[in-house]
Design a protein around this motif. Structure first.
Motif, PDB file in Angstrom:
ATOM      1  N   THR A 117      -2.658  -8.336   5.124  1.00  0.00           N
ATOM      2  CA  THR A 117      -3.926  -7.606   5.038  1.00  0.00           C
ATOM      3  C   THR A 117      -3.740  -6.283   4.314  1.00  0.00           C
ATOM      4  O   THR A 117      -4.568  -5.897   3.485  1.00  0.00           O
ATOM      5  N   ASP A 118      -2.643  -5.599   4.598  1.00  0.00           N
ATOM      6  CA  ASP A 118      -2.363  -4.335   3.918  1.00  0.00           C
ATOM      7  C   ASP A 118      -2.212  -4.552   2.415  1.00  0.00           C
ATOM      8  O   ASP A 118      -2.763  -3.801   1.607  1.00  0.00           O
ATOM      9  N   GLN A 120      -5.659  -5.243   0.941  1.00  0.00           N
ATOM     10  CA  GLN A 120      -6.482  -4.037   0.862  1.00  0.00           C
ATOM     11  C   GLN A 120      -6.086  -3.189  -0.345  1.00  0.00           C
ATOM     12  O   GLN A 120      -6.953  -2.662  -1.053  1.00  0.00           O
ATOM     13  N   LYS A 121      -4.794  -3.056  -0.584  1.00  0.00           N
ATOM     14  CA  LYS A 121      -4.343  -2.281  -1.741  1.00  0.00           C
ATOM     15  C   LYS A 121      -4.768  -2.949  -3.042  1.00  0.00           C
ATOM     16  O   LYS A 121      -5.193  -2.276  -3.988  1.00  0.00           O
ATOM     17  N   LYS A 146      -7.441   4.776  11.543  1.00  0.00           N
ATOM     18  CA  LYS A 146      -6.615   3.761  10.877  1.00  0.00           C
ATOM     19  C   LYS A 146      -5.898   2.892  11.903  1.00  0.00           C
ATOM     20  O   LYS A 146      -5.799   1.681  11.744  1.00  0.00           O
ATOM     21  N   ALA A 176      -7.948  -2.392   9.393  1.00  0.00           N
ATOM     22  CA  ALA A 176      -8.265  -3.550   8.564  1.00  0.00           C
ATOM     23  C   ALA A 176      -9.762  -3.672   8.281  1.00  0.00           C
ATOM     24  O   ALA A 176     -10.155  -4.224   7.269  1.00  0.00           O
TER      25      ALA A 176
END
Length: 150
Positions: A53-54, A57-58, A129, A134
């Motif tokens: 997910t990280d 997101q980036k 955060k 997410a």
């Protein structure tokens, strides 16, 4: 797991001969593998979905910035390509909170942390955060936190 879902969607896109979708999904897979190498694990970690997910997101943030730059520069064909990639990436991201939900979350965090001024912004953002990382667009949330604490 999210990683397995991405692999399954890649295979389905290849069978459907959807070249653009395959290319976007391969970019996602490559970025995830790069992150694995950075982490020196080479395999799925205990909280693999958080890592994926990280990464997503980036990638989404990069695509949004590229879209804006391409549109400002009059490069609509490149902006459309980035939008197509962004649409594929967003399929795998959790549903984002809308503005009302974001404001409510900010107020809860402010109450829980006792934040009362701009000097507490870092603490509020960190807690936001941790609780909703997410589901939040942190850029938009930052502006709302700043407005709320002013």
């Amino acid at each position: 797991m999210l990683r397995d879902r991405i692999k399954t969607e890649t295979v389905a896109a290849m069978k459907a001969r959807d070249k653009e979708r395959v290319a976007a999904l391969r970019l996602v897979s490559a970025r995830i593998k790069d992150r694995d190498i950075e982490e020196r694990t080479g395999k799925a970690s205990a909280d693999d979905d958080a890592l994926v997910t990280d990464v997503l997101q980036k990638m989404a943030k990069q695509r949004r910035e590229s879209i804006q730059m391409y549109e400002e520069g009059g490069r609509t064909e490149l902006a459309e390509q980035e939008k197509a990639e962004l649409a594929v990436i967003e399929e795998f991201l959790p549903q984002q909170m809308d503005e009302a939900q974001t404001r409510a979350a900010i107020e809860r965090v402010k109450a829980d942390t006792g934040a009362d001024g701009v000097k507490d912004m870092g603490r509020v953002m960190g807690e936001l955060k941790a609780r909703h990382g997410a589901e939040l667009d942190m850029t938009r949330a930052s502006a709302l936190v700043k407005e709320s604490l002013s």
